[in-house]
Design a protein around this motif. Structure first.
Motif, PDB file in Angstrom:
ATOM      1  N   PHE A   6     -13.960   1.401   6.335  1.00  0.00           N
ATOM      2  CA  PHE A   6     -15.079   2.270   6.689  1.00  0.00           C
ATOM      3  C   PHE A   6     -16.076   1.493   7.541  1.00  0.00           C
ATOM      4  O   PHE A   6     -16.054   0.267   7.591  1.00  0.00           O
ATOM      5  CB  PHE A   6     -15.780   2.828   5.440  1.00  0.00           C
ATOM      6  CG  PHE A   6     -16.326   1.789   4.494  1.00  0.00           C
ATOM      7  CD1 PHE A   6     -17.580   1.222   4.689  1.00  0.00           C
ATOM      8  CD2 PHE A   6     -15.586   1.371   3.391  1.00  0.00           C
ATOM      9  CE1 PHE A   6     -18.089   0.275   3.809  1.00  0.00           C
ATOM     10  CE2 PHE A   6     -16.091   0.420   2.510  1.00  0.00           C
ATOM     11  CZ  PHE A   6     -17.350  -0.131   2.722  1.00  0.00           C
ATOM     12  N   ASP A   7     -16.962   2.220   8.208  1.00  0.00           N
ATOM     13  CA  ASP A   7     -17.944   1.616   9.096  1.00  0.00           C
ATOM     14  C   ASP A   7     -19.241   1.303   8.352  1.00  0.00           C
ATOM     15  O   ASP A   7     -19.587   1.971   7.364  1.00  0.00           O
ATOM     16  CB  ASP A   7     -18.264   2.552  10.273  1.00  0.00           C
ATOM     17  CG  ASP A   7     -17.067   2.766  11.187  1.00  0.00           C
ATOM     18  OD1 ASP A   7     -16.163   1.900  11.197  1.00  0.00           O
ATOM     19  OD2 ASP A   7     -17.033   3.791  11.892  1.00  0.00           O
ATOM     20  N   VAL A   8     -19.955   0.319   8.843  1.00  0.00           N
ATOM     21  CA  VAL A   8     -21.281  -0.015   8.323  1.00  0.00           C
ATOM     22  C   VAL A   8     -22.238   1.138   8.605  1.00  0.00           C
ATOM     23  O   VAL A   8     -22.214   1.730   9.684  1.00  0.00           O
ATOM     24  CB  VAL A   8     -21.791  -1.313   8.979  1.00  0.00           C
ATOM     25  CG1 VAL A   8     -23.250  -1.577   8.633  1.00  0.00           C
ATOM     26  CG2 VAL A   8     -20.914  -2.496   8.580  1.00  0.00           C
ATOM     27  N   THR A   9     -23.069   1.492   7.634  1.00  0.00           N
ATOM     28  CA  THR A   9     -24.037   2.572   7.844  1.00  0.00           C
ATOM     29  C   THR A   9     -25.313   2.021   8.489  1.00  0.00           C
ATOM     30  O   THR A   9     -25.656   0.859   8.313  1.00  0.00           O
ATOM     31  CB  THR A   9     -24.393   3.278   6.522  1.00  0.00           C
ATOM     32  OG1 THR A   9     -24.910   2.314   5.584  1.00  0.00           O
ATOM     33  CG2 THR A   9     -23.168   3.954   5.929  1.00  0.00           C
ATOM     34  N   PRO A  10     -26.028   2.856   9.259  1.00  0.00           N
ATOM     35  CA  PRO A  10     -27.197   2.373  10.004  1.00  0.00           C
ATOM     36  C   PRO A  10     -28.353   1.938   9.099  1.00  0.00           C
ATOM     37  O   PRO A  10     -28.531   2.456   7.993  1.00  0.00           O
ATOM     38  CB  PRO A  10     -27.615   3.596  10.832  1.00  0.00           C
ATOM     39  CG  PRO A  10     -26.427   4.502  10.847  1.00  0.00           C
ATOM     40  CD  PRO A  10     -25.717   4.263   9.552  1.00  0.00           C
ATOM     41  N   LEU A  11     -29.127   1.000   9.604  1.00  0.00           N
ATOM     42  CA  LEU A  11     -30.412   0.624   9.021  1.00  0.00           C
ATOM     43  C   LEU A  11     -31.474   0.978  10.053  1.00  0.00           C
ATOM     44  O   LEU A  11     -31.443   0.475  11.178  1.00  0.00           O
ATOM     45  CB  LEU A  11     -30.458  -0.867   8.704  1.00  0.00           C
ATOM     46  CG  LEU A  11     -31.778  -1.401   8.138  1.00  0.00           C
ATOM     47  CD1 LEU A  11     -32.033  -0.838   6.747  1.00  0.00           C
ATOM     48  CD2 LEU A  11     -31.790  -2.928   8.112  1.00  0.00           C
ATOM     49  N   GLU A  12     -32.391   1.853   9.682  1.00  0.00           N
ATOM     50  CA  GLU A  12     -33.375   2.369  10.630  1.00  0.00           C
ATOM     51  C   GLU A  12     -34.786   2.204  10.077  1.00  0.00           C
ATOM     52  O   GLU A  12     -34.979   2.116   8.857  1.00  0.00           O
ATOM     53  CB  GLU A  12     -33.123   3.859  10.913  1.00  0.00           C
ATOM     54  CG  GLU A  12     -31.758   4.155  11.473  1.00  0.00           C
ATOM     55  CD  GLU A  12     -31.503   5.642  11.651  1.00  0.00           C
ATOM     56  OE1 GLU A  12     -30.507   5.978  12.306  1.00  0.00           O
ATOM     57  OE2 GLU A  12     -32.294   6.456  11.135  1.00  0.00           O
ATOM     58  N   GLU A  13     -35.753   2.209  10.963  1.00  0.00           N
ATOM     59  CA  GLU A  13     -37.144   2.282  10.536  1.00  0.00           C
ATOM     60  C   GLU A  13     -37.603   3.728  10.578  1.00  0.00           C
ATOM     61  O   GLU A  13     -37.346   4.446  11.558  1.00  0.00           O
ATOM     62  CB  GLU A  13     -38.058   1.436  11.404  1.00  0.00           C
ATOM     63  CG  GLU A  13     -39.514   1.507  10.930  1.00  0.00           C
ATOM     64  CD  GLU A  13     -40.442   0.494  11.576  1.00  0.00           C
ATOM     65  OE1 GLU A  13     -41.647   0.505  11.256  1.00  0.00           O
ATOM     66  OE2 GLU A  13     -39.950  -0.323  12.383  1.00  0.00           O
ATOM     67  N   ARG A  24     -43.983  -1.323   6.693  1.00  0.00           N
ATOM     68  CA  ARG A  24     -42.741  -1.187   7.452  1.00  0.00           C
ATOM     69  C   ARG A  24     -41.755  -0.473   6.540  1.00  0.00           C
ATOM     70  O   ARG A  24     -41.314  -1.033   5.530  1.00  0.00           O
ATOM     71  CB  ARG A  24     -42.178  -2.541   7.879  1.00  0.00           C
ATOM     72  CG  ARG A  24     -40.983  -2.357   8.812  1.00  0.00           C
ATOM     73  CD  ARG A  24     -40.425  -3.639   9.346  1.00  0.00           C
ATOM     74  NE  ARG A  24     -39.485  -3.350  10.426  1.00  0.00           N
ATOM     75  CZ  ARG A  24     -38.556  -4.192  10.871  1.00  0.00           C
ATOM     76  NH1 ARG A  24     -38.487  -5.410  10.349  1.00  0.00           N
ATOM     77  NH2 ARG A  24     -37.740  -3.840  11.832  1.00  0.00           N
ATOM     78  N   CYS A  25     -41.441   0.764   6.882  1.00  0.00           N
ATOM     79  CA  CYS A  25     -40.580   1.594   6.043  1.00  0.00           C
ATOM     80  C   CYS A  25     -39.186   1.663   6.656  1.00  0.00           C
ATOM     81  O   CYS A  25     -38.971   2.296   7.692  1.00  0.00           O
ATOM     82  CB  CYS A  25     -41.165   3.006   5.905  1.00  0.00           C
ATOM     83  SG  CYS A  25     -40.288   4.028   4.701  1.00  0.00           S
ATOM     84  N   LEU A  26     -38.242   1.000   6.020  1.00  0.00           N
ATOM     85  CA  LEU A  26     -36.856   0.986   6.467  1.00  0.00           C
ATOM     86  C   LEU A  26     -36.038   1.981   5.656  1.00  0.00           C
ATOM     87  O   LEU A  26     -36.424   2.377   4.556  1.00  0.00           O
ATOM     88  CB  LEU A  26     -36.259  -0.413   6.306  1.00  0.00           C
ATOM     89  CG  LEU A  26     -36.972  -1.557   7.020  1.00  0.00           C
ATOM     90  CD1 LEU A  26     -36.313  -2.892   6.669  1.00  0.00           C
ATOM     91  CD2 LEU A  26     -36.978  -1.338   8.531  1.00  0.00           C
ATOM     92  N   CYS A  27     -34.889   2.352   6.198  1.00  0.00           N
ATOM     93  CA  CYS A  27     -33.999   3.268   5.480  1.00  0.00           C
ATOM     94  C   CYS A  27     -32.558   2.875   5.714  1.00  0.00           C
ATOM     95  O   CYS A  27     -32.117   2.715   6.868  1.00  0.00           O
ATOM     96  CB  CYS A  27     -34.225   4.706   5.942  1.00  0.00           C
ATOM     97  SG  CYS A  27     -33.245   5.914   5.005  1.00  0.00           S
ATOM     98  N   VAL A 294     -40.812  -1.905   2.865  1.00  0.00           N
ATOM     99  CA  VAL A 294     -40.263  -1.029   1.831  1.00  0.00           C
ATOM    100  C   VAL A 294     -39.004  -0.376   2.376  1.00  0.00           C
ATOM    101  O   VAL A 294     -38.985   0.105   3.518  1.00  0.00           O
ATOM    102  CB  VAL A 294     -41.292   0.044   1.429  1.00  0.00           C
ATOM    103  CG1 VAL A 294     -40.668   1.067   0.493  1.00  0.00           C
ATOM    104  CG2 VAL A 294     -42.507  -0.607   0.771  1.00  0.00           C
ATOM    105  N   LEU A 295     -37.942  -0.347   1.565  1.00  0.00           N
ATOM    106  CA  LEU A 295     -36.683   0.262   1.999  1.00  0.00           C
ATOM    107  C   LEU A 295     -36.332   1.444   1.105  1.00  0.00           C
ATOM    108  O   LEU A 295     -36.368   1.324  -0.125  1.00  0.00           O
ATOM    109  CB  LEU A 295     -35.551  -0.763   1.980  1.00  0.00           C
ATOM    110  CG  LEU A 295     -34.185  -0.256   2.481  1.00  0.00           C
ATOM    111  CD1 LEU A 295     -33.509  -1.301   3.356  1.00  0.00           C
ATOM    112  CD2 LEU A 295     -33.258   0.143   1.333  1.00  0.00           C
ATOM    113  N   PHE A 296     -36.022   2.558   1.738  1.00  0.00           N
ATOM    114  CA  PHE A 296     -35.489   3.710   1.012  1.00  0.00           C
ATOM    115  C   PHE A 296     -33.994   3.773   1.276  1.00  0.00           C
ATOM    116  O   PHE A 296     -33.551   3.755   2.424  1.00  0.00           O
ATOM    117  CB  PHE A 296     -36.150   5.013   1.476  1.00  0.00           C
ATOM    118  CG  PHE A 296     -35.586   6.241   0.804  1.00  0.00           C
ATOM    119  CD1 PHE A 296     -35.857   6.506  -0.526  1.00  0.00           C
ATOM    120  CD2 PHE A 296     -34.757   7.117   1.502  1.00  0.00           C
ATOM    121  CE1 PHE A 296     -35.328   7.618  -1.153  1.00  0.00           C
ATOM    122  CE2 PHE A 296     -34.219   8.243   0.882  1.00  0.00           C
ATOM    123  CZ  PHE A 296     -34.509   8.484  -0.453  1.00  0.00           C
TER     124      PHE A 296
END
Length: 314
Positions: A6-13, A24-27, A294-296
């Protein structure tokens, strides 16, 4: 532990929420996981189903309610692998079968349903297993929702994936907690790869007293496998956002979901990710978070967002 490809899922702000809370809110976008309709259950099943490629298995047996994201992901992956899926399907609310898109997709994928009420689940599973053994059917059984060593390890491994994507400091992480499998893997993974971070588990179904036993069982699975001594010292468990329990929501949560979709363009659902996202927003609004990262972790569930469209008064 090996898994399907499977592929890596995105990390976004999430820029809107970074500005709103002065952080800084990451997801981590597991809602965009590229297999089986996405979400946390699809990621878990890459590990759970991997052994079936090398085993002569005709049937994958599991159990779950009609709204289950796990059922949908398992059904689509089994169809791809050429394995028959039998599902002990239970609910005390028959209207769920009419409204749920996850149930609709399991039917399209050719799942064989064995219906029962919630109180009949254990008996029905035992009966189904006995019948398959009597008829010499080759099968693999997995507990509903992906509760297993493989399921926990999938999210321990997912934090390793996150570490490759982001080398900076994470102060807090927020994630939905249903069966506890995802939360346990993340807590252990964060201890290994982001040891100073605090993990906020937002319960969508159970109070802490009921959830603790399940979490401890999942922790024991992983510690025994890895020969580690991980614990829940980094966990802050929240059961104040249940709104009546699994599948229930509040007007405040629905308002948060609409804001997330209209301001950030990210889909979250009332049952899982939206409830956790609402909890995060409430917590962040109550105390000073200036400058923190902070990461959601968006664990998906968009099928339930579509299934519950009547709850939103548009």
């Amino acid at each position: 532990m090996q898994h399907l490809k499977f592929d890596v899922t995105p990390l976004e702000e999430l820029s809107y929420y970074s500005q709103k809370f002065n952080i800084r809110c990451l997801c981590k976008r597991d809602d965009l996981f590229n297999k089986a309709g996405g979400g946390s259950k699809a990621r878990m099943l890459q590990y759970i189903l991997y052994p079936l490629y090398n085993e002569k298995v005709d049937v994958f047996l599991t159990a779950g309610g009609p709204c289950s994201n796990y059922n949908r992901a398992a059904a689509l992956l089994c169809a791809e692998m050429g394995i028959q899926m039998r599902l002990v399907s239970y609910t005390d609310n028959l209207s769920d079968y009419e409204n749920s898109l996850n149930y609709y997709l399991t039917n399209l994928a050719g799942v064989e349903h064995i219906y029962c009420t919630k109180t009949e689940v254990v008996e029905t599973i035992q009966k189904t297993i006995a019948e398959m053994e009597e008829n010499a059917v080759s099968f693999r059984y997995c507990y509903g929702g992906g509760k297993s060593l493989e399921g926990v390890y999938a999210y321990y491994d997912a934090v390793r994936e996150l570490k490759y994507q982001y080398r900076g400091k994470i102060d807090e992480i927020y994630v939905a907690c249903g069966t506890g499998t995802t939360l346990t893997g993340i807590c252990c993974g964060m201890q290994e790869f982001f040891p100073t971070a605090r993990v906020h588990g937002i319960s969508v179904a159970r109070c802490y007293v009921d959830e603790k036993k399940v979490l401890d069982e999942d922790l024991a699975y992983l510690n025994n496998y890895l020969n580690k001594q991980y614990d829940f010292s980094n966990l802050i468990f929240h059961d104040e956002f249940l709104f009546g329990g699994y599948g229930h929501s509040s007007n405040e949560e629905l308002k948060t979901i609409r804001e997330c979709i209209s301001r950030q363009g990210m889909l979250v659902d009332p049952t899982y990710s939206g409830k956790a996202f609402h909890g995060m927003c409430e917590i962040l609004s109550e105390r000073e978070q200036s400058g923190k990262t902070v990461l959601f972790w968006n664990t998906g569930g968009m099928m339930n967002l579509f299934s519950q469209k009547t709850e939103f008064k548009l």
